[in-house]
Design a protein around this motif. Structure first.
Motif, PDB file in Angstrom:
ATOM      1  N   UNK A   1      23.031  -0.264  -6.800  1.00  0.00           N
ATOM      2  CA  UNK A   1      22.558  -0.692  -5.484  1.00  0.00           C
ATOM      3  C   UNK A   1      22.133   0.448  -4.586  1.00  0.00           C
ATOM      4  N   UNK A   2      22.844   1.557  -4.643  1.00  0.00           N
ATOM      5  CA  UNK A   2      22.518   2.700  -3.786  1.00  0.00           C
ATOM      6  C   UNK A   2      21.168   3.325  -4.148  1.00  0.00           C
ATOM      7  N   UNK A   3      20.641   3.000  -5.313  1.00  0.00           N
ATOM      8  CA  UNK A   3      19.339   3.540  -5.728  1.00  0.00           C
ATOM      9  C   UNK A   3      18.161   2.732  -5.174  1.00  0.00           C
ATOM     10  N   UNK A   4      18.415   1.535  -4.717  1.00  0.00           N
ATOM     11  CA  UNK A   4      17.352   0.689  -4.194  1.00  0.00           C
ATOM     12  C   UNK A   4      16.832   1.290  -2.898  1.00  0.00           C
ATOM     13  N   UNK A   5      15.521   1.489  -2.826  1.00  0.00           N
ATOM     14  CA  UNK A   5      14.945   2.172  -1.661  1.00  0.00           C
ATOM     15  C   UNK A   5      15.197   1.425  -0.353  1.00  0.00           C
ATOM     16  N   UNK A   6      15.371   0.109  -0.419  1.00  0.00           N
ATOM     17  CA  UNK A   6      15.624  -0.656   0.804  1.00  0.00           C
ATOM     18  C   UNK A   6      17.010  -0.411   1.353  1.00  0.00           C
TER      19      UNK A   6
ATOM     20  N   UNK B   1      19.902   4.269   2.163  1.00  0.00           N
ATOM     21  CA  UNK B   1      20.518   4.932   3.319  1.00  0.00           C
ATOM     22  C   UNK B   1      21.694   4.156   3.882  1.00  0.00           C
ATOM     23  N   UNK B   2      21.783   2.858   3.563  1.00  0.00           N
ATOM     24  CA  UNK B   2      22.813   2.034   4.199  1.00  0.00           C
ATOM     25  C   UNK B   2      23.795   1.406   3.223  1.00  0.00           C
ATOM     26  N   UNK B   3      23.613   1.595   1.924  1.00  0.00           N
ATOM     27  CA  UNK B   3      24.417   0.892   0.917  1.00  0.00           C
ATOM     28  C   UNK B   3      25.922   1.047   1.162  1.00  0.00           C
ATOM     29  N   UNK B   4      26.368   2.255   1.392  1.00  0.00           N
ATOM     30  CA  UNK B   4      27.808   2.509   1.559  1.00  0.00           C
ATOM     31  C   UNK B   4      28.364   1.896   2.840  1.00  0.00           C
ATOM     32  N   UNK B   5      27.506   1.604   3.799  1.00  0.00           N
ATOM     33  CA  UNK B   5      27.982   1.011   5.057  1.00  0.00           C
ATOM     34  C   UNK B   5      27.918  -0.516   5.053  1.00  0.00           C
ATOM     35  N   UNK B   6      27.256  -1.091   4.053  1.00  0.00           N
ATOM     36  CA  UNK B   6      27.191  -2.550   3.979  1.00  0.00           C
ATOM     37  C   UNK B   6      28.565  -3.107   3.649  1.00  0.00           C
ATOM     38  N   UNK B   7      28.911  -4.265   4.197  1.00  0.00           N
ATOM     39  CA  UNK B   7      30.194  -4.881   3.846  1.00  0.00           C
ATOM     40  C   UNK B   7      30.240  -5.208   2.348  1.00  0.00           C
ATOM     41  N   UNK B   8      31.437  -5.125   1.769  1.00  0.00           N
ATOM     42  CA  UNK B   8      31.603  -5.407   0.333  1.00  0.00           C
ATOM     43  C   UNK B   8      31.021  -6.757  -0.064  1.00  0.00           C
ATOM     44  N   UNK B   9      31.310  -7.832   0.671  1.00  0.00           N
ATOM     45  CA  UNK B   9      30.743  -9.123   0.254  1.00  0.00           C
ATOM     46  C   UNK B   9      29.212  -9.111   0.203  1.00  0.00           C
ATOM     47  N   UNK B  10      28.592  -8.405   1.121  1.00  0.00           N
ATOM     48  CA  UNK B  10      27.131  -8.316   1.136  1.00  0.00           C
ATOM     49  C   UNK B  10      26.634  -7.558  -0.085  1.00  0.00           C
ATOM     50  N   UNK B  11      27.284  -6.453  -0.407  1.00  0.00           N
ATOM     51  CA  UNK B  11      26.879  -5.674  -1.582  1.00  0.00           C
ATOM     52  C   UNK B  11      27.025  -6.500  -2.859  1.00  0.00           C
TER      53      UNK B  11
END
Length: 151
Positions: free
Chosen positions: A93-98, A101-111
Motif C-alpha cells: 500500500x505504501x508504494x501506491x502513488x496516491x 505520503x499518507x499510508x502510515x497515517x491512515x487508520x488501520x481499518x482504512x488501510x
C-alpha cells in the motif's frame, strides 16, 4: 408435476462445473503458474473437479465423505489465498502513488479496506474467493440426496 427440489442438486453441481471452468480460465488468463505460490489454486481446482465427478456419480455415504473432504481442502486453499492476496496488497500500500505520503497515517481499518477492495496492490482477493464459493456450493450439494433413494 415433478418435485422442483429434484433440480436443486443437479443445479448446484452445474454451478460448480461452471465455476471451476470460469476460475480455471481466469487463472490461465492471468498466467497464474509462474511461481510455486501460484500453484495451489490449480490443485484446488483439481480437487473440486474430482469432487464434482464423484458427487455426480454417487451420493453414497463414502462418496459424500470424500466430496466433503475435497471441498474443505479446496475451501481452505481459497481462504488462504484471500488472506495472502489481502496481505500482499496491504504490504504494498505504501508504494501506491496516491497514498505513499499518507499510508502510515491512515487508520488501520482504512488501510485494510483498501487492501481488501484492491484499491492498493495488484492481488485480486475475490479471485481466491471464487474457490471458497465453489467449495461451499459443492458442500451444499452433498446435503441433498438424489430423488428415489431409499436409504
Amino acid at each position: 408435476m415433478r418435485d422442483r427440489s429434484a433440480w436443486l442438486r443437479p443445479g448446484l453441481l452445474a454451478l460448480v462445473a461452471v465455476s471451476v471452468l470460469g476460475t480455471g480460465l481466469e487463472l490461465a488468463a492471468e498466467r497464474h503458474w509462474q511461481a510455486w505460490n501460484q500453484l495451489p489454486p490449480w490443485g484446488a481446482l483439481v480437487l473440486l473437479t474430482a469432487g464434482l465427478v464423484i458427487a455426480a456419480l454417487s451420493d453414497s455415504r463414502r462418496a459424500v465423505a470424500v466430496v466433503r473432504t475435497l471441498s474443505v481442502i479446496a475451501l481452505a486453499v481459497g481462504a488462504l489465498g484471500v488472506y495472502f492476496h489481502v496481505a500482499a496488497n496491504y504490504d504494498t500500500g505504501f508504494l501506491d502513488q496516491r497514498y505513499a505520503a499518507t499510508w502510515e497515517r491512515l487508520p488501520q481499518p482504512t488501510r485494510w479496506w483498501y487492501a481488501v477492495s484492491e484499491t492498493v496492490g495488484p492481488a485480486p482477493p475475490f479471485a481466491s474467493g471464487a474457490l471458497v464459493q465453489t467449495a461451499v456450493v459443492l458442500l451444499l450439494a452433498t446435503l441433498l440426496r438424489r430423488p428415489g433413494r431409499g436409504d
